[in-house]
Design an enzyme around this catalytic site. Structure first.
Site, PDB file in Angstrom:
ATOM      1  N   ASN A  75       1.625   3.468  18.074  1.00 45.72           N
ATOM      2  CA  ASN A  75       1.327   2.038  17.951  1.00 45.72           C
ATOM      3  C   ASN A  75       0.163   1.649  18.856  1.00 45.72           C
ATOM      4  O   ASN A  75      -0.948   2.068  18.589  1.00 45.72           O
ATOM      5  CB  ASN A  75       2.560   1.156  18.188  1.00 45.72           C
ATOM      6  CG  ASN A  75       2.341  -0.241  17.642  1.00 45.72           C
ATOM      7  OD1 ASN A  75       1.482  -0.419  16.786  1.00 45.72           O
ATOM      8  ND2 ASN A  75       3.060  -1.223  18.125  1.00 45.72           N
ATOM      9  N   SER A  94       0.461  -0.213   8.650  1.00 48.24           N
ATOM     10  CA  SER A  94      -0.788  -0.511   7.940  1.00 48.24           C
ATOM     11  C   SER A  94      -1.594   0.761   7.693  1.00 48.24           C
ATOM     12  O   SER A  94      -2.703   0.697   7.160  1.00 48.24           O
ATOM     13  CB  SER A  94      -1.644  -1.470   8.763  1.00 48.24           C
ATOM     14  OG  SER A  94      -0.964  -2.664   9.008  1.00 48.24           O
ATOM     15  N   GLY A 124      -6.456   1.313  13.957  1.00 49.47           N
ATOM     16  CA  GLY A 124      -6.916  -0.077  14.073  1.00 49.47           C
ATOM     17  C   GLY A 124      -5.883  -1.122  13.721  1.00 49.47           C
ATOM     18  O   GLY A 124      -6.239  -2.277  13.460  1.00 49.47           O
ATOM     19  N   GLY A 125      -4.590  -0.743  13.690  1.00 43.27           N
ATOM     20  CA  GLY A 125      -3.549  -1.744  13.433  1.00 43.27           C
ATOM     21  C   GLY A 125      -3.814  -2.479  12.137  1.00 43.27           C
ATOM     22  O   GLY A 125      -4.043  -1.875  11.088  1.00 43.27           O
ATOM     23  N   ARG A 132       6.998   8.437   9.602  1.00 42.40           N
ATOM     24  CA  ARG A 132       7.041   7.221  10.398  1.00 42.40           C
ATOM     25  C   ARG A 132       8.292   7.210  11.293  1.00 42.40           C
ATOM     26  O   ARG A 132       9.359   7.682  10.861  1.00 42.40           O
ATOM     27  CB  ARG A 132       7.102   6.036   9.434  1.00 42.40           C
ATOM     28  CG  ARG A 132       7.159   4.661  10.067  1.00 42.40           C
ATOM     29  CD  ARG A 132       5.890   4.302  10.734  1.00 42.40           C
ATOM     30  NE  ARG A 132       5.714   2.857  10.860  1.00 42.40           N
ATOM     31  CZ  ARG A 132       4.754   2.332  11.603  1.00 42.40           C
ATOM     32  NH1 ARG A 132       3.901   3.101  12.275  1.00 42.40           N
ATOM     33  NH2 ARG A 132       4.601   1.031  11.670  1.00 42.40           N
ATOM     34  N   ASP A 161       6.204  -3.135  15.328  1.00 41.57           N
ATOM     35  CA  ASP A 161       5.695  -3.262  13.955  1.00 41.57           C
ATOM     36  C   ASP A 161       6.734  -3.868  13.014  1.00 41.57           C
ATOM     37  O   ASP A 161       6.418  -4.207  11.876  1.00 41.57           O
ATOM     38  CB  ASP A 161       5.240  -1.903  13.416  1.00 41.57           C
ATOM     39  CG  ASP A 161       3.776  -1.629  13.752  1.00 41.57           C
ATOM     40  OD1 ASP A 161       3.095  -2.547  14.226  1.00 41.57           O
ATOM     41  OD2 ASP A 161       3.314  -0.497  13.538  1.00 41.57           O
ATOM     42  N   THR A 188      -3.920   3.969  17.179  1.00 40.05           N
ATOM     43  CA  THR A 188      -3.573   4.944  16.173  1.00 40.05           C
ATOM     44  C   THR A 188      -4.739   5.921  16.098  1.00 40.05           C
ATOM     45  O   THR A 188      -5.787   5.653  16.667  1.00 40.05           O
ATOM     46  CB  THR A 188      -3.366   4.157  14.857  1.00 40.05           C
ATOM     47  OG1 THR A 188      -2.328   3.211  15.090  1.00 40.05           O
ATOM     48  CG2 THR A 188      -3.062   4.993  13.665  1.00 40.05           C
TER      49      THR A 188
HETATM   50  N1  GLY Z   1       1.230   0.840  14.496  1.00 40.81           N
HETATM   51  C1  GLY Z   1       0.257   0.390  13.609  1.00 40.81           C
HETATM   52  C2  GLY Z   1       0.620   0.593  12.203  1.00 40.81           C
HETATM   53  O1  GLY Z   1       1.407   1.466  11.896  1.00 40.81           O
HETATM   54  O2  GLY Z   1       0.147  -0.111  11.349  1.00 40.81           O
END
Ligand code: GLY
Length: 593
Positions: free
Chosen positions: A424, A476, A496-497, A128, A446, A404
């Site tokens: 993102n 997520s 899909g966030g 990340r 985020d 994503t």
């Molecule tokens: N950028 C979306 C996530 O990492 O949940």
């Protein structure tokens, strides 16, 4: 367990929190509403472009790859055929996606992965992005303390320190079989020689032309020299090819040091961003212990924090596990009601308790207690929707203390990788690093930029996910592998966030509870609830009209939108073949041999 959970708030506290929640609800809802309008526009392309929900499952004997782009899938299959293992194919597909799927495939972002070897060893990696060392808690607030929404979403200041290259290097070091250079070479070739744009990509690139112009005054390959992009046009990315060559030849140093690091630092200087050469040098992906849960005889191996995805998935599965879903049937009113109420409660926990574990003590053990999740469902009212204002995150006795992309790969030995990666939102912060040719992320959004204020996906957060230097922002993403009777069963994940966890959740239920094959499970229309805003997002035709009416009569509010999730998954059949599910909502493609 009951003793460690206090869901009963004192009356005074209850009134205060309800009032605060109502305010948040209104603010978050309004904010999310504006963003959602943008979202809906973006997804209009999808609904028009994507027929094909009758897509049929494919089966392969020796290995399978399912990814968001046909070129990337082809690269992965080639590596498997050459004798590469699932990790080799993962590295090759990851870099190929950075070229052919620039809206989310990346070297300017980060992600998460779950690995399961054929023998059953498991691992998870967190690559990340991190906040730059110069980031600060209030960096997206104005003098009055109000959020300046665009700052965390667009442009240089929105970018976190990228993690992808470090992640791939560490993964390959530990589990790779073929040579590194061989795995990066296909991406280099695709960038150098170009690849044909799909219809969906053409629509997106043309729609975003003015954004690319705004943030890239020195030009980028993503803007066509003259006129509009047409389906089948070749996208050649010479600067990106040079970056891929450096990564191919120098590995980690090809990205985090030297020429590319200089380009990133210059880009930051030009646009007022914070990422320094020191940040790049200091970035390292982290191996983490996967979360392991159980659902109806399946072992669920999934992503721990910094993603909230794995904890949320296991919480949702536990919450619904005692209800007779398969008897009620797929998307029957009782099924939907139980799933929505589980989702609401789990997302309330997410907002309060989840954050970077290197900075925040996540009550992981407590959240993953089956008794806790069952107790959260105890106040489900069959006659009426539970308003989100009445749901707060669970309290524990304190111990001291939307773009994503996902791909799934299995090789012929049975090693499996489930990887979700992102910059993102679609095309990240729109900044293509001049000279290096890749898009940067807008992952800083985020973080919780202010307690209770919704991010792009309408998600809210508090102290656990506040900005701090070098901290990872909460995600997520939910790359997941299922095992049954000690054997590999399913490899699954999605972009899909905020809808990632619920999409993975529904896909698993579709197979385990409703007996669908992998492609049917992926095709199936979805719904989603995330506590706030208090509504059920729903794809057209997900529910029969009479089911929706019954639920509306109980107070559930439905909000129609297209394209929830883009799940790419593989199921091991009883015969031992690899059955694929490639999402028809995008250009997603399955391949194998
Ligand atoms: N950028 C979306 C996530 O990492 O949940």
């Amino acid at each position: 367990m009951q003793k460690t959970i206090s869901q009963k708030l004192s009356n005074k506290f209850k009134v205060k929190t309800l009032f605060a929640a109502a305010l948040i609800l209104n603010f978050g809802y309004a904010n999310a509403q504006v963003e959602k309008e943008k979202d809906v526009k973006a997804f209009e392309f999808l609904s028009k472009a994507n027929k094909g929900f009758d897509r049929k499952a494919q089966e392969f004997k020796n290995g399978a790859v399912v990814s968001a782009h046909p070129e990337a899938t082809a690269v992965g299959v080639e590596i498997l055929k050459k004798g590469g293992n699932a990790v080799d194919a993962t590295v090759a597909v990851k870099f190929a996606l950075a070229v052919v799927y620039p809206n989310a495939g990346n070297i300017g972002g980060g992600g998460f992965l779950i690995y399961r070897s054929a023998k059953g060893d498991i691992a998870s990696m967190d690559f990340r992005e991190k906040a730059p060392a110069l980031a600060s808690k209030d960096m997206y607030l104005d003098v009055n303390g109000d959020p300046i929404s665009e700052k965390s979403k667009e442009g240089h200041l929105a970018a976190g320190v990228p993690g992808t290259v470090s992640g791939m290097v560490e993964l390959h070091k530990k589990y790779g079989k073929l040579k590194w250079a061989e795995l990066v070479e296909p991406a280099y070739q695709l960038a150098l020689k170009g690849f044909k744009l799909t219809k969906q990509q053409v629509n997106e690139l043309n729609r975003l032309k003015s954004k690319f112009e705004q943030f890239n005054p020195l030009g980028t390959a993503l803007i066509k020299a003259e006129g509009k992009w047409e389906e089948g046009d070749l996208l050649v990315q010479t600067e990106l090819a040079n970056t891929m060559r450096l990564i191919r030849d120098k590995g980690r140093a090809g990205f985090y040091e030297g020429e590319v690091a200089n380009y990133i630092a210059e880009e930051m200087k030009r646009g007022g961003g914070l990422i320094s050469k020191e940040d790049l040098k200091n970035y390292h992906a982290a191996w983490r212990k996967p979360i392991v849960g159980n659902y109806k005889g399946y072992k669920v191996i999934t992503m721990p924090p910094t993603s909230s995805g794995g904890i949320a998935l296991v919480q949702m599965l536990q919450s619904v596990s005692t209800y007779p879903l398969s008897k009620w049937g797929f998307n029957a009113d009782s099924t939907v009601q139980v799933m929505v109420e589980a989702e609401r409660r789990v997302y309330a926990d997410r907002a309060k308790h989840l954050g970077d574990p290197d900075f925040w003590k996540v009550p992981q053990k407590e959240l993953l207690e089956p008794a806790y999740n069952h107790s959260r469902m105890a106040n489900l009212n069959w006659d009426k929707a539970t308003p989100s204002t009445e749901i707060q995150a669970g309290e524990f006795v304190k111990k001291e203390s939307e773009e994503t992309t996902h791909f799934s790969i299995v090789d012929n030995a049975g090693n499996a990788v489930s990887l979700t990666t992102t910059i993102n939102t679609s095309y990240g912060n729109y900044v293509v690093v001049k000279g290096a040719g890749f898009l940067l992320n807008n992952e800083m959004d985020d973080f919780s930029v202010k307690p209770g204020v919704a991010n792009y996906f309408g998600l809210i957060g508090y102290e656990a996910n506040a900005i701090a230097p070098n901290k990872r922002m909460l995600s997520s993403m939910t790359p997941t592998i299922l095992e049954k009777d000690g054997k590999l069963s399913m490899v699954v994940g999605t972009p899909g966030g905020s809808t990632i966890m619920t999409s993975v959740f529904q896909t698993i239920l579709n197979v385990v509870d409703f007996g669908m094959d992998m492609q049917e499970a992926v095709n199936a229309k979805k719904f989603h609830h995330q506590w706030l805003p208090d509504r059920v997002d729903i794809e057209p035709d997900a529910l029969k009209p009479e089911v929706q009416q019954k639920l509306e009569a109980k107070g559930y509010v439905f909000y129609k939108r297209n394209g929830i999730g883009r799940v790419d998954a593989i199921l091991v059949t009883k015969k031992g073949t690899y059955q694929t599910g490639a999402d028809p909502r995008g250009d997603d493609t399955a391949g194998g041999w």
